[in-house]
Design a protein around this motif. Structure first.
Motif, PDB file in Angstrom:
ATOM      1  N   MET A  72      81.339 -20.327  92.471  1.00 29.63           N
ATOM      2  CA  MET A  72      80.578 -19.075  92.494  1.00 29.63           C
ATOM      3  C   MET A  72      80.451 -18.568  93.932  1.00 29.63           C
ATOM      4  O   MET A  72      80.397 -19.332  94.875  1.00 29.63           O
ATOM      5  CB  MET A  72      79.176 -19.277  91.913  1.00 29.63           C
ATOM      6  CG  MET A  72      79.183 -19.611  90.432  1.00 29.63           C
ATOM      7  SD  MET A  72      79.728 -18.191  89.430  1.00 29.63           S
ATOM      8  CE  MET A  72      78.371 -17.070  89.719  1.00 29.63           C
ATOM      9  N   SER A  73      80.356 -17.251  94.069  1.00 26.98           N
ATOM     10  CA  SER A  73      80.145 -16.658  95.388  1.00 26.98           C
ATOM     11  C   SER A  73      78.667 -16.663  95.708  1.00 26.98           C
ATOM     12  O   SER A  73      77.820 -16.438  94.853  1.00 26.98           O
ATOM     13  CB  SER A  73      80.671 -15.224  95.419  1.00 26.98           C
ATOM     14  OG  SER A  73      82.028 -15.209  95.148  1.00 26.98           O
ATOM     15  N   SER A  74      78.353 -16.905  96.939  1.00 23.52           N
ATOM     16  CA  SER A  74      76.963 -16.869  97.360  1.00 23.52           C
ATOM     17  C   SER A  74      76.531 -15.450  97.603  1.00 23.52           C
ATOM     18  O   SER A  74      77.197 -14.676  98.246  1.00 23.52           O
ATOM     19  CB  SER A  74      76.788 -17.699  98.639  1.00 23.52           C
ATOM     20  OG  SER A  74      77.677 -17.263  99.616  1.00 23.52           O
ATOM     21  N   THR A  75      75.386 -15.067  97.072  1.00 25.57           N
ATOM     22  CA  THR A  75      74.911 -13.697  97.171  1.00 25.57           C
ATOM     23  C   THR A  75      74.396 -13.400  98.567  1.00 25.57           C
ATOM     24  O   THR A  75      73.694 -14.187  99.177  1.00 25.57           O
ATOM     25  CB  THR A  75      73.776 -13.441  96.156  1.00 25.57           C
ATOM     26  OG1 THR A  75      74.281 -13.707  94.855  1.00 25.57           O
ATOM     27  CG2 THR A  75      73.272 -12.022  96.230  1.00 25.57           C
ATOM     28  N   VAL A  76      74.756 -12.221  99.073  1.00 28.15           N
ATOM     29  CA  VAL A  76      74.324 -11.799 100.396  1.00 28.15           C
ATOM     30  C   VAL A  76      72.999 -11.064 100.295  1.00 28.15           C
ATOM     31  O   VAL A  76      72.842 -10.159  99.485  1.00 28.15           O
ATOM     32  CB  VAL A  76      75.380 -10.874 101.028  1.00 28.15           C
ATOM     33  CG1 VAL A  76      74.852 -10.298 102.328  1.00 28.15           C
ATOM     34  CG2 VAL A  76      76.661 -11.616 101.243  1.00 28.15           C
ATOM     35  N   GLN A  77      72.046 -11.442 101.086  1.00 30.45           N
ATOM     36  CA  GLN A  77      70.800 -10.707 101.186  1.00 30.45           C
ATOM     37  C   GLN A  77      70.949  -9.706 102.325  1.00 30.45           C
ATOM     38  O   GLN A  77      70.858 -10.059 103.489  1.00 30.45           O
ATOM     39  CB  GLN A  77      69.642 -11.664 101.434  1.00 30.45           C
ATOM     40  CG  GLN A  77      69.460 -12.678 100.310  1.00 30.45           C
ATOM     41  CD  GLN A  77      68.340 -13.636 100.616  1.00 30.45           C
ATOM     42  OE1 GLN A  77      67.624 -13.475 101.597  1.00 30.45           O
ATOM     43  NE2 GLN A  77      68.179 -14.640  99.773  1.00 30.45           N
ATOM     44  N   SER A  78      71.182  -8.450 101.961  1.00 31.48           N
ATOM     45  CA  SER A  78      71.517  -7.444 102.958  1.00 31.48           C
ATOM     46  C   SER A  78      70.290  -7.022 103.743  1.00 31.48           C
ATOM     47  O   SER A  78      69.171  -7.030 103.242  1.00 31.48           O
ATOM     48  CB  SER A  78      72.128  -6.221 102.284  1.00 31.48           C
ATOM     49  OG  SER A  78      73.303  -6.574 101.621  1.00 31.48           O
ATOM     50  N   PRO A  79      70.474  -6.617 104.988  1.00 30.26           N
ATOM     51  CA  PRO A  79      69.392  -5.980 105.731  1.00 30.26           C
ATOM     52  C   PRO A  79      68.994  -4.678 105.046  1.00 30.26           C
ATOM     53  O   PRO A  79      69.651  -4.217 104.126  1.00 30.26           O
ATOM     54  CB  PRO A  79      70.018  -5.723 107.103  1.00 30.26           C
ATOM     55  CG  PRO A  79      71.157  -6.686 107.190  1.00 30.26           C
ATOM     56  CD  PRO A  79      71.664  -6.826 105.803  1.00 30.26           C
ATOM     57  N   SER A  80      67.926  -4.072 105.520  1.00 30.02           N
ATOM     58  CA  SER A  80      67.401  -2.883 104.850  1.00 30.02           C
ATOM     59  C   SER A  80      68.287  -1.670 105.021  1.00 30.02           C
ATOM     60  O   SER A  80      68.256  -0.763 104.191  1.00 30.02           O
ATOM     61  CB  SER A  80      65.997  -2.571 105.374  1.00 30.02           C
ATOM     62  OG  SER A  80      66.049  -2.293 106.767  1.00 30.02           O
ATOM     63  N   ARG A  81      69.088  -1.608 106.080  1.00 30.96           N
ATOM     64  CA  ARG A  81      69.962  -0.461 106.294  1.00 30.96           C
ATOM     65  C   ARG A  81      71.400  -0.930 106.435  1.00 30.96           C
ATOM     66  O   ARG A  81      71.687  -1.906 107.127  1.00 30.96           O
ATOM     67  CB  ARG A  81      69.535   0.321 107.538  1.00 30.96           C
ATOM     68  CG  ARG A  81      68.150   0.932 107.421  1.00 30.96           C
ATOM     69  CD  ARG A  81      68.059   2.266 108.152  1.00 30.96           C
ATOM     70  NE  ARG A  81      68.664   2.261 109.472  1.00 30.96           N
ATOM     71  CZ  ARG A  81      68.055   1.864 110.584  1.00 30.96           C
ATOM     72  NH1 ARG A  81      66.832   1.384 110.531  1.00 30.96           N
ATOM     73  NH2 ARG A  81      68.670   1.932 111.743  1.00 30.96           N
ATOM     74  N   VAL A  82      72.294  -0.211 105.790  1.00 31.11           N
ATOM     75  CA  VAL A  82      73.711  -0.560 105.769  1.00 31.11           C
ATOM     76  C   VAL A  82      74.512   0.676 106.156  1.00 31.11           C
ATOM     77  O   VAL A  82      74.242   1.774 105.669  1.00 31.11           O
ATOM     78  CB  VAL A  82      74.144  -1.048 104.373  1.00 31.11           C
ATOM     79  CG1 VAL A  82      75.614  -1.430 104.372  1.00 31.11           C
ATOM     80  CG2 VAL A  82      73.299  -2.231 103.934  1.00 31.11           C
TER      81      VAL A  82
END
Length: 726
Positions: free
Chosen positions: A1-11
């Motif tokens: 499985m791929s590990s989920t990325v916790q994105s910063p608030s702005r992309v």
């Protein structure tokens, strides 16, 4: 499985920025309207850029297992709304890709503003751990074709390219396929200003860079000119490196082996061979390399001298005594990107064929000095260029164009080359670090816009939508029709209101310019097929196959009609578009007999333009510093204006000629009175509403003599990749 990325608030991606907390989408500082549900879908895709997000996952995260909705319709509508907000396309996606029966994937490079990265330091971006998922992602990222090809000599000489605005941050993205590792290489963006000079290889202006381990030296666009800059590897900070004013639009040849001196030449003037200069990397006085003009040069591997290319000859000069000795003679063409192997035993370089307009890689043993091709028949026509060795000589990295996109390839001298990038940007001009297997290179995302001069407001404004992507524009003499070339070199035609738009030329043909016949029934073209010389063609205005007008194997260009439509005047090309040893003059082509005759005393002139009334033919000197006028009846010449000249265009009443003085500081567009030659400035680089215009070139005039220009806001950025995957 791929590990989920916790994105910063702005992309950030391209011109866009998404605030994942507030649900806002911005484009170049302007808020874009997007509904809540489509934004939620976009947010999920942005959490894992480059990965496939399944339809089932989207359904569960958006609506939950127990919610009853028309899922397919709702998700399809959300995706369509996202594409509408991003000006994206399902057929040729730049941001959101559909994978049939599987899901969706966000395919553009994603970066994060510095403050957002700091806030998200506890949630680092991770890559998929399953090789299958990674391989599929790397192989299916779509290729984006450069949207602006070399269109004018003036544009290329100034070294200006196209817009590549990628948002700031130090987070890398993943592209290409590493040989034997089953996982993608990490590509990290170094600069974010979008002003690295891309050059234009088709006119002998190659982007180039060199590194001393701490800095990368390269060209950068500022105020319409190329300047020499230094980019610090660790921070991406860019600073100008002052050079003498004599080196206008500096072009970088090489860095000395000890890292203390740069080899430079100017690329503003149209002359292909330019003086060489040695400039200390730490600043100080520049040294002119005595009695040498060259189109490229590099240091000898031991630093004892300079190897330079002039014509088809390679020679070596030593700074101590200034003496030059022949080194080798090439079988054809001209050599660029001269690079020695780390042990100094092999020289590799790019040869430009002035007739076929191909780029091919060659190598030469230091002892035998016999040139031989490196990758015979690897691509047809050859598009290979600009190679560099890694510090240990294990790999040779070069660029090559396939399927409309330019990528970097890795070659070890035995097996076939391996692609190490896979778009979506065009990746060019690799330079290797001084140790290890790290390489730096240019990434282009080409965008620009056609603008019309508003005389009342004294500024350029965006042109109407159907012409926004035009490069060179020409109107029929009855002012009912307009034809234009696009950035890929295709020719289009439409009514002046944009209706009845059709593509006239095939995808394989590159059109430089087109001119309407006086009756508006056909157009004369300067165009070429892949691997062929520039030639003259005619095509019917309502479509059909282009017809070749000459039967010769040399470059011909700039066809212009006589007033009765029975004759074309044409010329040859400058050295920068194909250096030839034969005489270059202006000739008349009788369209009934297909016979040609030279215009008396026209040697050394090119780019002819016949006045609509048939009385005069205007032309440019090969050094592009004089506009001259030929009286057709009297068969006499006169100097009309002395200034830098590019892209002359007659007004409909034959009373004035518009031209671009591309070498002047503000690059003005002048109106020249006929026949007295009085110059009047119409517009310049200062005539733009915003201050972010990097440069422009003159695209033509409307029937009422309003100048049209194609304005560029940026060029490209520097990127970094470690072949060892570190």
């Amino acid at each position: 499985m791929s590990s989920t990325v916790q994105s910063p608030s702005r992309v950030s991606f391209g011109l866009y920025e998404a605030d994942l907390q507030s649900g806002e989408l911005w484009k170049a500082g302007h808020r874009i309207k997007i509904q809540s549900q489509p934004f939620k879908v976009l947010s999920i895709l942005l959490e894992r850029p480059g990965e496939v997000v399944s339809r089932e996952e989207l359904q569960q995260r958006l609506w939950g297992k127990d919610t009853i909705v028309d899922f397919d319709h709702s998700l399809g509508t959300a995706i369509n709304k996202i594409r509408e907000a991003l000006s994206d396309s399902a057929d040729n996606p730049r941001f959101v890709e559909t994978l049939a029966r599987r899901g969706y994937r966000f395919i553009a490079p994603v970066t994060y503003p510095v403050q957002a990265v700091a806030q998200a330091s506890a949630a680092p971006v991770t890559v998929p751990t399953e090789p299958q998922t990674t391989t599929a992602r790397a192989e299916s990222i779509p290729k984006s074709r450069a949207s602006f090809s070399p269109s004018t000599i003036r544009f290329v000489l100034s070294g200006v390219g196209l817009m590549a605005v990628l948002a700031a941050a130090g987070v890398g993205f993943y592209l290409g396929q590493s040989q034997g590792r089953g996982e993608p290489d990490r590509i990290t963006q170094l600069t974010h200003h979008g002003r690295i000079s891309p050059g234009a290889p088709a006119m002998e202006s190659f982007p180039s860079a060199a590194t001393d381990g701490v800095r990368i030296f390269t060209g950068q666009i500022e105020n319409g000119r190329t300047i020499l800059s230094q980019v610090f590897v660790n921070t991406g900070e860019t600073m100008p490196l002052p050079v003498p004013s004599e080196i206008a639009a500096p072009s970088l040849g090489d860095l000395s082996p000890d890292g203390s001196k740069l080899l430079l030449r100017s690329h503003l003037s149209p002359e292909s061979e330019q003086p060489l200069w040695v400039v200390p990397t730490g600043g100080g006085s520049a040294l002119r390399v005595a009695n040498i003009n060259a189109h490229d040069a590099t240091w000898m591997s031991d630093g004892s001298g300079i190897l330079y290319a002039a014509g088809s000859q390679l020679s070596v000069t030593h700074l101590q005594d200034g003496a030059s000795v022949p080194f080798a003679t090439l079988p054809f063409g001209r050599a660029f990107w001269l690079r020695w192997s780390p042990d100094g035993k092999v020289l590799r370089f790019t040869i430009l064929d002035p007739i076929a307009h191909t780029q091919s890689l060659w190598e030469m043993d230091a002892k035998s000095r016999k040139a031989k091709p490196l990758l015979v028949n690897w691509s047809k026509p050859a598009t290979e260029c600009c190679g560099t060795w890694t510090s240990d000589g294990k790999y040779y990295i070069f660029q090559s164009s396939h399927d409309g996109n330019t990528d970097l390839w890795q070659y070890n001298g035995s097996s076939a080359p391996t692609k190490i990038t896979n778009g979506p940007l065009d990746f060019q001009a690799p330079v290797a670090a001084r140790n290890g297997h790290r390489i730096f290179f240019l990434g282009l995302d080409s965008r620009s816009e056609l603008q019309r001069f508003d005389a009342t407001r004294r500024e350029f404004l965006p042109e109407r939508a159907f012409l926004a992507n035009a490069s060179r524009v020409t109107y029929s003499r009855d002012a009912q029709w307009v034809a234009w070339t696009d950035p890929q070199g295709r020719l289009w035609r439409a009514r002046v209101d944009g209706t009845e738009k059709i593509q006239l030329t095939p995808e394989s043909m590159q059109v430089f310019l087109a001119q309407w016949s006086p009756d508006g029934q056909q157009l004369a073209l300067m165009a070429r097929q892949p691997g062929k010389a520039w030639q003259l063609y005619a095509i019917q205005a309502d479509g059909g196959s282009p017809t070749a007008l000459l039967q010769e194997n040399r470059n011909a260009g700039d066809p212009s009609w006589s007033a009765d439509g029975k004759t074309l005047v044409f010329g040859r090309v400058t050295d920068l578009m194909g250096m030839e040893s034969t005489t270059r003059n202006l000739q008349l082509l009788n369209l009934e007999t297909h016979k040609t005759e030279a215009i008396p005393n026209s040697e050394g002139y090119f780019s002819p333009r016949w006045s609509p009334d048939g009385r005069y033919i205007a032309a440019i000197s090969l050094d592009q510093r004089r506009l001259v006028l030929y009286d057709v009846a009297a068969k006499t010449w006169k100097a009309l204006a002395t200034t830098s000249v590019a892209d002359p265009v007659w007004s409909a009443d034959s009373r004035t000629i518009y031209l671009h003085a591309f070498m002047a500081n503000t690059q003005p567009i002048y109106r020249v009175s006929i026949p007295d030659g009085k110059l009047e400035e119409v517009a310049s680089l200062t005539s733009f509403r915003t201050g972010d215009i990097a440069d422009y070139f003159f695209s033509g005039i409307t029937p009422d003599s309003v100048p049209l220009v194609r304005a560029r806001t940026a060029t490209g950025n520097l990127y970094m990749l470690d072949l060892d995957g570190k």
